[in-house]
Design an enzyme around this catalytic site. Structure first.
Site, mmCIF file in Angstrom:
data_model
loop_
_atom_site.group_PDB
_atom_site.id
_atom_site.type_symbol
_atom_site.label_atom_id
_atom_site.label_comp_id
_atom_site.label_asym_id
_atom_site.label_seq_id
_atom_site.Cartn_x
_atom_site.Cartn_y
_atom_site.Cartn_z
ATOM 1 N N LEU A 19 0.831 -1.219 0.000
ATOM 2 C CA LEU A 19 0.000 0.000 0.000
ATOM 3 C C LEU A 19 0.860 1.262 0.000
ATOM 4 C CD1 LEU A 19 -2.443 -1.080 2.850
ATOM 5 C CD2 LEU A 19 -2.964 -1.021 0.396
ATOM 6 N N ASP A 62 2.485 -6.315 2.414
ATOM 7 C CA ASP A 62 3.024 -5.436 3.458
ATOM 8 C C ASP A 62 3.483 -6.176 4.716
ATOM 9 O OD1 ASP A 62 2.816 -2.706 2.431
ATOM 10 O OD2 ASP A 62 0.661 -3.097 2.320
ATOM 11 N N GLU A 67 5.998 -4.358 12.522
ATOM 12 C CA GLU A 67 5.673 -3.485 13.662
ATOM 13 C C GLU A 67 4.181 -3.159 13.767
ATOM 14 O OE1 GLU A 67 6.423 0.828 13.184
ATOM 15 O OE2 GLU A 67 7.233 0.717 15.178
ATOM 16 N N ASP A 68 3.502 -3.142 12.617
ATOM 17 C CA ASP A 68 2.105 -2.700 12.648
ATOM 18 C C ASP A 68 1.157 -3.718 13.261
ATOM 19 O OD1 ASP A 68 2.589 -0.186 11.520
ATOM 20 O OD2 ASP A 68 2.797 -1.106 9.548
ATOM 21 N N ARG A 87 -4.372 -5.930 5.451
ATOM 22 C CA ARG A 87 -3.255 -6.302 6.325
ATOM 23 C C ARG A 87 -3.697 -7.121 7.543
ATOM 24 N NH1 ARG A 87 1.318 -2.214 7.507
ATOM 25 N NH2 ARG A 87 2.143 -4.248 8.040
ATOM 26 N N ARG A 133 -5.066 5.143 10.120
ATOM 27 C CA ARG A 133 -5.076 3.701 10.399
ATOM 28 C C ARG A 133 -5.599 3.340 11.800
ATOM 29 N NH1 ARG A 133 -1.505 0.980 6.760
ATOM 30 N NH2 ARG A 133 -1.952 1.929 4.742
ATOM 31 N N HIS A 163 1.602 7.136 9.745
ATOM 32 C CA HIS A 163 1.544 6.769 11.162
ATOM 33 C C HIS A 163 2.228 7.844 12.010
ATOM 34 C CE1 HIS A 163 1.673 2.414 9.556
ATOM 35 N NE2 HIS A 163 0.492 2.542 10.134
ATOM 36 N N CYS A 248 9.532 0.222 11.361
ATOM 37 C CA CYS A 248 8.437 -0.718 11.075
ATOM 38 C C CYS A 248 8.914 -2.113 10.681
ATOM 39 C CB CYS A 248 7.511 -0.150 10.017
ATOM 40 S SG CYS A 248 8.347 0.253 8.513
HETATM 41 N N1 CIR Z 1 4.939 1.249 10.852
HETATM 42 C C1 CIR Z 1 5.143 1.598 9.591
HETATM 43 O O1 CIR Z 1 5.723 2.636 9.308
HETATM 44 N N2 CIR Z 1 4.637 0.808 8.652
HETATM 45 C C2 CIR Z 1 4.757 1.049 7.258
HETATM 46 C C3 CIR Z 1 3.665 0.363 6.532
HETATM 47 C C4 CIR Z 1 3.730 0.596 5.059
HETATM 48 C C5 CIR Z 1 2.691 -0.154 4.287
HETATM 49 N N3 CIR Z 1 2.922 0.027 2.886
HETATM 50 C C6 CIR Z 1 1.286 0.299 4.640
HETATM 51 O O2 CIR Z 1 0.792 1.234 4.010
HETATM 52 O O3 CIR Z 1 0.676 -0.270 5.518
#
Ligand code: CIR
Length: 258
Positions: A19, A62, A67-68, A87, A133, A163, A248
């Site tokens: 994404l 992704d 980390e997410d 995700r 998010r 974020h 991340c």
């Molecule tokens: N904690 C972060 O900085 N995560 C990056 C996530 C990038 C991923 N392309 C997203 O949009 O979810």
């Protein structure tokens, strides 16, 4: 003694389909991304971190941004409910990994959404970005999970970046560093240091005064070196094309009881 384990997740073949929200899409080179990821993991290991690979999730572009999917506070692993529906399945393998490591597991539930990239811990203060998010129910559930354990949860509006941690992280002494043009309310952080580059606002604390940073922020690296920090840099250009950053790509587990 604090543990020094870090979760990481190998990038999958569909990485380039990840994404993008706040930047123009640029094609990521998956082969180069794998090399960069291996160098990132090696940098963690070189500085004393035992890395634990979560099983890859090759169908999720992704998933490398591990980390997410989980937020650690003390021995509790709060499994998130990512704001991007594509995700959400990523959390399954992460939950298995943290349970195997002996963490207590808790969850963000519908209608809550929360991405780990929105959570910045500075001692017992837990800043949470309320933005694209992470929703209000996610913030409330984070409070309910961590405040009884001693955390003070501070919600911060986020509208200019993906974020909260896309624009602010913290130094070992607790100073929050951030790139002012990308922050809605920098005044919410006591002890704030502004940095000249957006990618300079991301640091991973390696221990002592060592900081892991992206190679794309040389001016910030110079500033932080001049303040007596030891800066270790890695090239993560292919992840930056997908709005990723050094933070991340791993989750550090510092308070395991096993
Ligand atoms: N904690 C972060 O900085 N995560 C990056 C996530 C990038 C991923 N392309 C997203 O949009 O979810």
């Amino acid at each position: 003694m604090p543990s020094k384990k870090a979760l990481v997740r190998r990038p999958g073949p569909r990485l380039a389909e990840g994404l993008v929200t706040h930047i123009e899409r640029e094609k990521a080179d998956v082969g180069l991304a794998v090399e960069q990821w291996e160098a990132y993991v090696e940098a963690l290991r070189t500085h004393g971190w035992e890395t634990i690979e979560v099983d890859p999730e090759d169908d999720c572009p992704d998933s490398v941004f591990v980390e997410d999917t989980v937020v650690m506070y003390k021995n509790v692993a709060l499994i998130t409910r990512p704001g991007a529906e594509s995700r959400r399945i990523e959390t399954v393998g992460v939950e298995e990994a943290v349970a195997r490591l002996g963490c207590s597991v808790n969850w963000i539930w519908e209608p809550g959404t929360l991405d780990g990239g929105d959570v910045l811990k500075v001692g017992d203060t837990v800043y949470v970005g309320r933005g694209g998010r992470t929703n209000a129910a996610g913030v409330q559930q984070l409070r309910a999970a961590f405040e009884p354990l001693g955390a003070r949860v501070v919600a911060v509006p986020v509208s200019r970046v993906l974020h909260l941690k896309s624009a602010a992280t913290a130094l070992p002494d607790g100073t929050v560093i951030g790139h002012i043009p990308k922050l809605d309310r920098p005044s919410l952080f006591p002890g704030f240091l502004s940095v000249p580059e957006e990618s300079g606002s991301h640091v991973v604390l390696l221990g002592g005064h060592k900081l892991l940073m992206a190679q794309s922020a040389p001016k910030t690296a110079e500033l932080l070196t001049d303040l007596g920090h030891e800066v270790v840099t890695v090239d993560i250009s292919e992840f930056e094309k997908l709005e990723g950053c050094v933070t991340c790509l791993s989750v550090r587990l510092r308070e395991l009881y096993s």
